[in-house]
Design a protein around this motif. Structure first.
Motif, PDB file in Angstrom:
ATOM      1  N   ALA A   1      47.750  42.573  39.528  1.00  0.00           N
ATOM      2  CA  ALA A   1      48.574  43.128  40.605  1.00  0.00           C
ATOM      3  C   ALA A   1      48.548  44.650  40.616  1.00  0.00           C
ATOM      4  O   ALA A   1      49.511  45.325  40.261  1.00  0.00           O
ATOM      5  CB  ALA A   1      50.014  42.618  40.478  1.00  0.00           C
ATOM      6  N   ASN A   2      47.432  45.223  41.052  1.00  0.00           N
ATOM      7  CA  ASN A   2      47.271  46.653  41.274  1.00  0.00           C
ATOM      8  C   ASN A   2      46.552  46.799  42.605  1.00  0.00           C
ATOM      9  O   ASN A   2      45.605  46.063  42.887  1.00  0.00           O
ATOM     10  CB  ASN A   2      46.467  47.284  40.137  1.00  0.00           C
ATOM     11  N   LEU A   3      46.974  47.754  43.427  1.00  0.00           N
ATOM     12  CA  LEU A   3      46.450  47.846  44.787  1.00  0.00           C
ATOM     13  C   LEU A   3      44.945  48.070  44.802  1.00  0.00           C
ATOM     14  O   LEU A   3      44.217  47.403  45.553  1.00  0.00           O
ATOM     15  CB  LEU A   3      47.155  48.978  45.545  1.00  0.00           C
TER      16      LEU A   3
ATOM     17  N   MET B   1      42.477  45.211  46.074  1.00  0.00           N
ATOM     18  CA  MET B   1      41.751  45.525  47.295  1.00  0.00           C
ATOM     19  C   MET B   1      40.265  45.199  47.115  1.00  0.00           C
ATOM     20  O   MET B   1      39.579  44.813  48.064  1.00  0.00           O
ATOM     21  CB  MET B   1      41.930  46.995  47.662  1.00  0.00           C
ATOM     22  N   GLY B   2      39.770  45.327  45.880  1.00  0.00           N
ATOM     23  CA  GLY B   2      38.404  44.921  45.604  1.00  0.00           C
ATOM     24  C   GLY B   2      38.211  43.429  45.810  1.00  0.00           C
ATOM     25  O   GLY B   2      37.234  42.989  46.439  1.00  0.00           O
ATOM     26  N   SER B   3      39.133  42.615  45.283  1.00  0.00           N
ATOM     27  CA  SER B   3      39.047  41.169  45.499  1.00  0.00           C
ATOM     28  C   SER B   3      39.110  40.830  46.981  1.00  0.00           C
ATOM     29  O   SER B   3      38.384  39.953  47.470  1.00  0.00           O
ATOM     30  CB  SER B   3      40.185  40.461  44.749  1.00  0.00           C
TER      31      SER B   3
ATOM     32  N   PHE C   1      42.188  29.441  47.773  1.00  0.00           N
ATOM     33  CA  PHE C   1      42.644  28.899  46.496  1.00  0.00           C
ATOM     34  C   PHE C   1      42.307  29.887  45.376  1.00  0.00           C
ATOM     35  O   PHE C   1      41.154  30.340  45.266  1.00  0.00           O
ATOM     36  CB  PHE C   1      41.976  27.548  46.205  1.00  0.00           C
ATOM     37  N   LEU C   2      43.308  30.204  44.578  1.00  0.00           N
ATOM     38  CA  LEU C   2      43.123  31.106  43.447  1.00  0.00           C
ATOM     39  C   LEU C   2      42.756  30.293  42.212  1.00  0.00           C
ATOM     40  O   LEU C   2      43.465  29.351  41.845  1.00  0.00           O
ATOM     41  CB  LEU C   2      44.399  31.908  43.179  1.00  0.00           C
ATOM     42  N   LEU C   3      41.664  30.658  41.579  1.00  0.00           N
ATOM     43  CA  LEU C   3      41.254  29.995  40.347  1.00  0.00           C
ATOM     44  C   LEU C   3      42.095  30.453  39.160  1.00  0.00           C
ATOM     45  O   LEU C   3      42.079  29.800  38.112  1.00  0.00           O
ATOM     46  CB  LEU C   3      39.774  30.266  40.075  1.00  0.00           C
ATOM     47  N   ASN C   4      42.787  31.568  39.302  1.00  0.00           N
ATOM     48  CA  ASN C   4      43.706  32.040  38.270  1.00  0.00           C
ATOM     49  C   ASN C   4      45.056  32.313  38.927  1.00  0.00           C
ATOM     50  O   ASN C   4      45.142  32.573  40.126  1.00  0.00           O
ATOM     51  CB  ASN C   4      43.168  33.294  37.574  1.00  0.00           C
ATOM     52  N   ASN C   5      46.104  32.261  38.136  1.00  0.00           N
ATOM     53  CA  ASN C   5      47.451  32.400  38.673  1.00  0.00           C
ATOM     54  C   ASN C   5      47.836  33.876  38.754  1.00  0.00           C
ATOM     55  O   ASN C   5      48.771  34.345  38.115  1.00  0.00           O
ATOM     56  CB  ASN C   5      48.444  31.645  37.786  1.00  0.00           C
ATOM     57  N   ALA C   6      47.080  34.631  39.567  1.00  0.00           N
ATOM     58  CA  ALA C   6      47.320  36.067  39.721  1.00  0.00           C
ATOM     59  C   ALA C   6      48.334  36.300  40.835  1.00  0.00           C
ATOM     60  O   ALA C   6      48.380  35.559  41.824  1.00  0.00           O
ATOM     61  CB  ALA C   6      46.011  36.787  40.040  1.00  0.00           C
ATOM     62  N   SER C   7      49.125  37.345  40.678  1.00  0.00           N
ATOM     63  CA  SER C   7      50.076  37.721  41.717  1.00  0.00           C
ATOM     64  C   SER C   7      49.358  38.554  42.769  1.00  0.00           C
ATOM     65  O   SER C   7      48.675  39.529  42.449  1.00  0.00           O
ATOM     66  CB  SER C   7      51.228  38.532  41.111  1.00  0.00           C
ATOM     67  N   LEU C   8      49.518  38.187  44.029  1.00  0.00           N
ATOM     68  CA  LEU C   8      48.884  38.912  45.128  1.00  0.00           C
ATOM     69  C   LEU C   8      49.866  39.807  45.872  1.00  0.00           C
ATOM     70  O   LEU C   8      49.626  40.182  47.023  1.00  0.00           O
ATOM     71  CB  LEU C   8      48.246  37.918  46.110  1.00  0.00           C
ATOM     72  N   THR C   9      50.940  40.185  45.217  1.00  0.00           N
ATOM     73  CA  THR C   9      51.986  40.961  45.882  1.00  0.00           C
ATOM     74  C   THR C   9      51.472  42.239  46.544  1.00  0.00           C
ATOM     75  O   THR C   9      51.828  42.524  47.695  1.00  0.00           O
ATOM     76  CB  THR C   9      53.100  41.299  44.885  1.00  0.00           C
ATOM     77  N   PRO C  10      50.636  43.063  45.886  1.00  0.00           N
ATOM     78  CA  PRO C  10      50.207  44.318  46.533  1.00  0.00           C
ATOM     79  C   PRO C  10      49.405  44.113  47.817  1.00  0.00           C
ATOM     80  O   PRO C  10      49.404  44.985  48.683  1.00  0.00           O
ATOM     81  CB  PRO C  10      49.356  44.999  45.449  1.00  0.00           C
ATOM     82  N   THR C  11      48.715  42.983  47.943  1.00  0.00           N
ATOM     83  CA  THR C  11      47.839  42.774  49.108  1.00  0.00           C
ATOM     84  C   THR C  11      48.177  41.489  49.861  1.00  0.00           C
ATOM     85  O   THR C  11      47.351  40.993  50.623  1.00  0.00           O
ATOM     86  CB  THR C  11      46.367  42.713  48.649  1.00  0.00           C
TER      87      THR C  11
END
Length: 489
Positions: free
Chosen positions: A161-163, A167-169, A194-204
Motif C-alpha cells: 500500500a504505497n501510491l 501505481m506500477g501494478s 482477482f488478487l493473488l495476494n491479500n494486498a490492500s489497494l487503498t491508495p489506488t
C-alpha cells in the motif's frame, strides 16, 4: 552519482558525506558492478530483493488459445478452482520468494496439451508467477461454454500500500489489458479483478473500480471466492508483477518513448474515474482558483509533506513565495499561463480530488516521494521539478518524464547544513535517504524558469525531446544559474 563511487565509498558516504577522495576512486576499481548493485539495494531495506532480469516474450501456444507478451499471459476458455489457491501469498512484491506460495495442481485448466504447458512454464522459469503456471493442467474434456465464459478474469500480484508501488501494478495491468485484450473502458462491466495476494489497494482503489472494472477487486482466498468452487471464464489474464517490467527501471536513465502507451492509459483511467462519479460520491470540491474556467492551467502545485515523518521541505512557504514572485514579477514575462504556485498536501484529499486537481495543473514541484507519481496524469507539456537530498540516487521520476517526453528538472542538495535528520514515530533515526531538506530557493527558481520561461523555449525543448527529453539538472545552488544560461544559449 553516489552509486558510481563504489560499495566501500557508498557506505562511508552514507555515514559521513565529507569522506571523499582517493579512497572512493580506488573503491571503484576494487568492486564489480554486480557487488555494487547489491550493496546499493541494501541501503534501502524495502528494496533488498533483486529484480529478475528475465522478461516474457511474445508467443502463441495451444493453437492460439494462449498468448504471452511482456505484460503477461492470456488464456482462453479457462476454468478456475478457487479452493486450490494458496492463501498465504505475500502481500508485497518485496517479500521473500516464492510470493505465491504453492497453488495446488489443477487450480487452472486450459485447452492446452501437456507439452504446450511445459513450454509456457519454461517461459516463466524464475519469475514470480512460476508456481501458478506450474499448477495449470490441461482441460479435458473441453465441454460446453457457459454464459459466464464471456467474462474476463484478471489475476495479479499487487504491490504493497504505497501510491508509487501500486501505481506500477495498476499501469502494468492496464497495459496488459490494452496489449492482450484490446480492452476499452466499455469492457469494464465484463472484467473481474482477482488478487493473488491479500494486498490492500487503498491508495489506488478508485482506479481499479470503477477505473478498470465495474466490480471491486477480490482476494482469491476470500471465503466467498473459495466457496464458489470452479468457475469458467472466456479469458483469463495473468498480469506480470510490476517488478518484472519496465516500471522498475529506476537505477539508470531509460530514454524509451512510451508516450503512445502512457497517455491513453491516463486518459482512460481519468475518464472512468472523473467522467461519471457514482451517486454516493459527490464531485470533488476544488479551490476557487482551480474551479474558474481557464484558471486551472495557471496552478503550479508545490507538494507539501507536512504530515509526513520524512523528506519534508523545511522552507516550503518561503519557496512558494519566491517561485510565485518569479512568475508574477520576475525579469521575464509570466511563464506561459502559470501565475500561481499553490502549496497543497495531496494526502488530505481523496484520490478523486487529487486526480481532478492534477489533471488541470500546470506542473508539479516537490521533494522525492510517492506523490510525484501523479506526473502520469498531468496535461501534456506540464513539467516536473523534483527536489532531492544528498542520498537520493535513483531515476524514478526522471525516467517517467522521459517515457512521456515531459519536461523535467532536478535540484539535488550537496550542503549537509541544509538537511535535518528524520525520525520515525518510535523515535528511531531514519536512513539519510529520508532526511528533511531546506531548498535553495534561488537555484530552484532558476530551474523553474528554464522549464517554463516562454513558448519558444518550450517548443525548442519539445523538438529536442524527439531524441532526448528536455531535462535540466542542478547540483547544489549557484551552478544552477550558470547551467541554465548555457542551455539557453
Amino acid at each position: 552519482k553516489t552509486r558510481r563511487r563504489g560499495a566501500h565509498c557508498l557506505e562511508r558516504y552514507a555515514a559521513a558525506p565529507r569522506l571523499r577522495g582517493r579512497g572512493c576512486r580506488r573503491s571503484r576499481r576494487r568492486h564489480t558492478r554486480g557487488r555494487l548493485r547489491r550493496t546499493t539495494l541494501s541501503l534501502w531495506p524495502s528494496m533488498q530483493t533483486p529484480l529478475p532480469r528475465r522478461r516474457l516474450s511474445d508467443r502463441e501456444l495451444c493453437s492460439g488459445a494462449v498468448r504471452t507478451s511482456h505484460y503477461g499471459a492470456l488464456l482462453s476458455d479457462v476454468s478456475v478452482d478457487f479452493s486450490l489457491f494458496d492463501t498465504r501469498a505475500a502481500p508485497s512484491l518485496w517479500a521473500s520468494r516464492p510470493l505465491l506460495g504453492a497453488p495446488q495442481r489443477g487450480v487452472m485448466r486450459a485447452p492446452c496439451s501437456a507439452n504446450d504447458l511445459q513450454t509456457l512454464l519454461a517461459d516463466y522459469e524464475g519469475l514470480h508467477l512460476q508456481p501458478l503456471v506450474a499448477a495449470i493442467r490441461p482441460k479435458r474434456p473441453l465441454g460446453q461454454r457457459s454464459a459466464e465464459d464471456e467474462s474476463i478474469a484478471l489475476f495479479l500480484l499487487a504491490d504493497y500500500a504505497n501510491l508509487f508501488h501500486q501505481m506500477g501494478s495498476l499501469y502494468i495491468t492496464a497495459a496488459a489489458m490494452r496489449d492482450l485484450l484490446g480492452s476499452k473502458p466499455d469492457t469494464a462491466h465484463s472484467v473481474h479483478v482477482f488478487l493473488l495476494n491479500n494486498a490492500s489497494l487503498t491508495p489506488t482503489a478508485v482506479f481499479w473500480s470503477p477505473g478498470l472494472s465495474a466490480r471491486a477487486p477480490r482476494f482469491v482466498g476470500e471465503p466467498a471466492a473459495r466457496s464458489a468452487g470452479v468457475r469458467s471464464f472466456g479469458r483469463a489474464l495473468l498480469v506480470q508483477p510490476a517488478t518484472e517490467t519496465w516500471w522498475w527501471n529506476v537505477w539508470k536513465p531509460d530514454p524509451t518513448d512510451r508516450t503512445a502507451l502512457l497517455g491513453p492509459i491516463a486518459s482512460w483511467l481519468s475518464s472512468a474515474v472523473l467522467g461519471a462519479p457514482p451517486p454516493s460520491l459527490p464531485p470533488p470540491q476544488l479551490p476557487a482558483a482551480a474551479a474558474e474556467p481557464g484558471a486551472r492551467r495557471r496552478l503550479l502545485l508545490l507538494l507539501s509533506r507536512a504530515a509526513s515523518s520524512d523528506r519534508r521541505i523545511l522552507n516550503e512557504e518561503e519557496l512558494r513565495t519566491s517561485l510565485e514572485g518569479r512568475l508574477r514579477h520576475g525579469g521575464t514575462p509570466p511563464v506561459g499561463s502559470a501565475t500561481e504556485v499553490r502549496l497543497v498536501e495531496l494526502g488530505a484529499l481523496s484520490s478523486r480530488e487529487q486526480l481532478s486537481l492534477v489533471r488541470g495543473a500546470a506542473g508539479l514541484i516537490g521533494a522525492h516521494g510517492a506523490a510525484l507519481v501523479w506526473n502520469l496524469f498531468l496535461p501534456a507539456g506540464a513539467p516536473v521539478l523534483e527536489l532531492l537530498n544528498r542520498a537520493n540516487a535513483n531515476a524514478y521520476y526522471s525516467n517517467q518524464c522521459r517515457w512521456q517526453r515531459r519536461g523535467y528538472a532536478a535540484w539535488q542538495n550537496n550542503d549537509p547544513a541544509r538537511e535535518v535528520q528524520a525520525f520515525d514515530a518510535d523515535g528511531r533515526l531514519l536512513d539519510p535517504f529520508r532526511w528533511h531538506l531546506r531548498a535553495d530557493v534561488g537555484a530552484v527558481g532558476a530551474l523553474l524558469e528554464g522549464l517554463l520561461s516562454s513558448p519558444r523555449h518550450r517548443a525548442g525543448e519539445a523538438a529536442r525531446a524527439v531524441a532526448r527529453p528536455g531535462m535540466v539538472e542542478a547540483r547544489g545552488g549557484a551552478p544552477a544559474t550558470a547551467l541554465l544560461e548555457r542551455r539557453k544559449k
